[in-house]
Write a protein that holds these residues in place. Sequence first.
Motif, PDB file in Angstrom:
ATOM      1  N   GLN A 116       0.904  -1.372  -0.087  1.00 42.73           N
ATOM      2  CA  GLN A 116      -0.034   0.071   0.008  1.00 42.73           C
ATOM      3  C   GLN A 116       0.741   1.216  -0.014  1.00 42.73           C
ATOM      4  O   GLN A 116       0.196   2.425   0.194  1.00 42.73           O
ATOM      5  N   ARG A 117       1.913   1.245  -0.338  1.00 45.71           N
ATOM      6  CA  ARG A 117       3.153   2.150  -0.258  1.00 45.71           C
ATOM      7  C   ARG A 117       3.409   2.915   1.075  1.00 45.71           C
ATOM      8  O   ARG A 117       3.339   4.152   1.085  1.00 45.71           O
ATOM      9  N   GLU A 118       3.216   2.126   2.263  1.00 51.48           N
ATOM     10  CA  GLU A 118       3.197   2.691   3.605  1.00 51.48           C
ATOM     11  C   GLU A 118       4.454   2.072   3.829  1.00 51.48           C
ATOM     12  O   GLU A 118       5.179   1.235   3.829  1.00 51.48           O
ATOM     13  N   THR A 146      17.262   4.052   6.925  1.00 51.98           N
ATOM     14  CA  THR A 146      16.642   5.212   6.505  1.00 51.98           C
ATOM     15  C   THR A 146      15.101   4.998   6.683  1.00 51.98           C
ATOM     16  O   THR A 146      14.493   4.063   6.470  1.00 51.98           O
ATOM     17  N   THR A 147      14.543   6.081   7.371  1.00 52.57           N
ATOM     18  CA  THR A 147      13.067   5.896   8.024  1.00 52.57           C
ATOM     19  C   THR A 147      12.323   7.472   8.273  1.00 52.57           C
ATOM     20  O   THR A 147      13.256   8.413   8.255  1.00 52.57           O
ATOM     21  N   TYR A 148      11.209   7.342   8.611  1.00 58.47           N
ATOM     22  CA  TYR A 148      10.530   8.664   8.702  1.00 58.47           C
ATOM     23  C   TYR A 148      11.062   9.239  10.328  1.00 58.47           C
ATOM     24  O   TYR A 148      11.386   8.321  10.989  1.00 58.47           O
ATOM     25  N   ILE A 287      16.250   6.204  -2.986  1.00 56.59           N
ATOM     26  CA  ILE A 287      15.169   7.405  -3.627  1.00 56.59           C
ATOM     27  C   ILE A 287      13.788   6.867  -4.171  1.00 56.59           C
ATOM     28  O   ILE A 287      12.720   7.765  -4.116  1.00 56.59           O
ATOM     29  N   PRO A 288      13.541   5.607  -4.694  1.00 54.73           N
ATOM     30  CA  PRO A 288      12.126   5.364  -4.814  1.00 54.73           C
ATOM     31  C   PRO A 288      11.105   4.997  -3.377  1.00 54.73           C
ATOM     32  O   PRO A 288       9.966   5.260  -3.646  1.00 54.73           O
ATOM     33  N   ILE A 289      11.593   4.824  -2.206  1.00 52.77           N
ATOM     34  CA  ILE A 289      11.105   4.795  -1.199  1.00 52.77           C
ATOM     35  C   ILE A 289      10.950   5.993  -0.161  1.00 52.77           C
ATOM     36  O   ILE A 289       9.940   6.324   0.391  1.00 52.77           O
ATOM     37  N   ASP A 290      12.004   6.641   0.077  1.00 52.95           N
ATOM     38  CA  ASP A 290      12.219   7.733   0.990  1.00 52.95           C
ATOM     39  C   ASP A 290      10.871   8.876   1.010  1.00 52.95           C
ATOM     40  O   ASP A 290      10.481   9.124   1.976  1.00 52.95           O
ATOM     41  N   PRO A 291      10.626   9.237  -0.281  1.00 54.90           N
ATOM     42  CA  PRO A 291       9.447  10.334  -0.272  1.00 54.90           C
ATOM     43  C   PRO A 291       8.401   9.733   0.282  1.00 54.90           C
ATOM     44  O   PRO A 291       7.624  10.625   1.070  1.00 54.90           O
ATOM     45  N   PHE A 292       8.125   8.508   0.096  1.00 61.13           N
ATOM     46  CA  PHE A 292       6.910   7.906   0.677  1.00 61.13           C
ATOM     47  C   PHE A 292       6.807   7.834   2.083  1.00 61.13           C
ATOM     48  O   PHE A 292       5.716   7.897   2.918  1.00 61.13           O
ATOM     49  N   TYR A 293       8.123   7.677   2.829  1.00 60.05           N
ATOM     50  CA  TYR A 293       8.004   7.624   4.210  1.00 60.05           C
ATOM     51  C   TYR A 293       7.921   9.358   4.813  1.00 60.05           C
ATOM     52  O   TYR A 293       7.115   9.041   5.885  1.00 60.05           O
ATOM     53  N   THR A 295       5.829  11.492   3.135  1.00 62.60           N
ATOM     54  CA  THR A 295       4.429  11.811   2.986  1.00 62.60           C
ATOM     55  C   THR A 295       3.379  10.888   3.960  1.00 62.60           C
ATOM     56  O   THR A 295       2.598  11.656   4.333  1.00 62.60           O
ATOM     57  N   TRP A 296       3.829   9.658   4.118  1.00 62.13           N
ATOM     58  CA  TRP A 296       3.098   9.136   5.211  1.00 62.13           C
ATOM     59  C   TRP A 296       3.051   9.826   6.438  1.00 62.13           C
ATOM     60  O   TRP A 296       1.891   9.992   7.347  1.00 62.13           O
ATOM     61  N   LYS A 297       4.316  10.188   7.064  1.00 61.72           N
ATOM     62  CA  LYS A 297       4.296  10.667   8.436  1.00 61.72           C
ATOM     63  C   LYS A 297       3.652  12.076   8.445  1.00 61.72           C
ATOM     64  O   LYS A 297       3.180  12.333   9.360  1.00 61.72           O
ATOM     65  N   ALA A 298       3.764  12.723   7.408  1.00 58.26           N
ATOM     66  CA  ALA A 298       3.212  13.980   7.303  1.00 58.26           C
ATOM     67  C   ALA A 298       1.683  14.005   7.342  1.00 58.26           C
ATOM     68  O   ALA A 298       0.974  15.118   8.094  1.00 58.26           O
ATOM     69  N   ARG A 299       1.197  12.889   7.181  1.00 55.13           N
ATOM     70  CA  ARG A 299      -0.539  13.043   7.182  1.00 55.13           C
ATOM     71  C   ARG A 299      -0.853  13.056   8.909  1.00 55.13           C
ATOM     72  O   ARG A 299      -1.792  13.445   9.385  1.00 55.13           O
ATOM     73  N   GLU A 300       0.065  12.574   9.618  1.00 54.95           N
ATOM     74  CA  GLU A 300      -0.045  12.789  11.162  1.00 54.95           C
ATOM     75  C   GLU A 300      -0.224  13.855  11.765  1.00 54.95           C
ATOM     76  O   GLU A 300      -0.836  14.258  12.519  1.00 54.95           O
ATOM     77  N   TYR A 301       0.415  14.989  10.694  1.00 57.16           N
ATOM     78  CA  TYR A 301       0.343  16.405  11.149  1.00 57.16           C
ATOM     79  C   TYR A 301      -0.566  17.205  10.237  1.00 57.16           C
ATOM     80  O   TYR A 301      -0.710  18.234  10.291  1.00 57.16           O
TER      81      TYR A 301
END
Length: 455
Positions: A116-118, A146-148, A287-293, A295-301
Amino acid sequence: MSEYLNDSSVADAGSVGAFVDRIKRGDITVGIVGMGYVGLPLALAMTRHFRHVRGFDIDQSKVEALNTGDSYIRQIPATLIGDAVKAGRLSATADFAELRDVDAIILCVPTPLSPQREPDLTYIVKTTNSVRQHLRRGHVVVLESTTYPGTTAEVVRPILEETGLKCGTDFFLAYSPEREDPGNVKFKTETVPKVVGADDPASQALACALYEGVVVKVVPVSTMHTAEATKLTENIFRAVNIALVNELKMVFDRMGIDVWEVIEAAKTKPFGFMPFYPGPGLGGHCIPIDPFYLTWKAREYEISTKFIELAGEINTAMPRYVIARTAETLDERFGKALSRSKVLVVGLAYKKNVDDVRESPAFKVLEFLERRGTQVDYYDPFVPVIPDMREHPDMAGRRSITWSPDELARFDAAIIVTDHDNVDYQALVQHCPLVVDTRNATRGVTGGEDRIVRA
């Protein structure tokens, strides 16, 4: 390490200072969990400073290879491993109980995305639980995966504190993002500055000391959140700029303009421009993964990362664009549909001159072609056999073709996905009726230019 800490539950300045001195002398044993593309280069770098480095991995074949001085990563010579093993500075084990015998523990485990790209923190959680079982007072633990922002403080720290030990007093915790670039001959682990972040002074002092004798420069930052955000920022910067040139490529192609020539001309400006290059999609573990980390965390805010998500959409769409250009050109030039064509994918690795296939866009190209009914083979001198992979298990065991004029002539088209230096592109253009070049690999080819389509 315990001899350098007092008997109370608080690590005072004197005890921490004594252990910092010990680290600086190299008088400790370092354990590195995960002996892959990040962990193994780090282990070898650390053997040059510390008395012993012990690698931990659940893959028994890697453990056996390391202990016999063999290399399973192409760009790391076996002699480097063998020399470290013979000198008694490097060993490997699958027994995580041996974590009790090391002084510092560095975690270098994968952080993939779910379907689910999370963020999928399975490896971090499992590894941290293994560390928890053997955590003792005085351990220094550093996460490099690498992580959020918030992972180390909100996921790793609570698991370790289930032992009853307290971070910053009984054990010490930090985050230091890996900065490996496989295949880059200009930089190696020791020559790349290391960002280090911790949430308490003792952890920061010990973690910085851990890297100071190994890398050219340590860059301390105020918190673990900041260090985690630094890594994401580095790779999101690249992802966004690659998306920009990918979009420019599609626009300029319709205008009959060569984007590669445009970039070469633009980069002659000595200020205000940095060259990035288009391609068939993003590959590698960052690079293919980090942006999704992020964007996912940003939803919490309750924040929408529209710009980053748009870049992700563009880069994710590139394999389909390549297939569309191939299909369009086959139809226009030969009146042939993809479903009746034979196509060779040149290059499976995610970047040139390495054998690393993680997240390579080549597999999407292969899948899309096969869905269209195309007969597909591949050639990659660094990947003679497709290894087992989480995302493409059905492709494991497939073999590269043998490079020869007769073999190349069997195909209606070839798609260059990875521009390895040791591929004869002149021969490819000479013997294959159509070459779809996504990397500008054929720029030095003479003759047969009418067979080349850049996509």
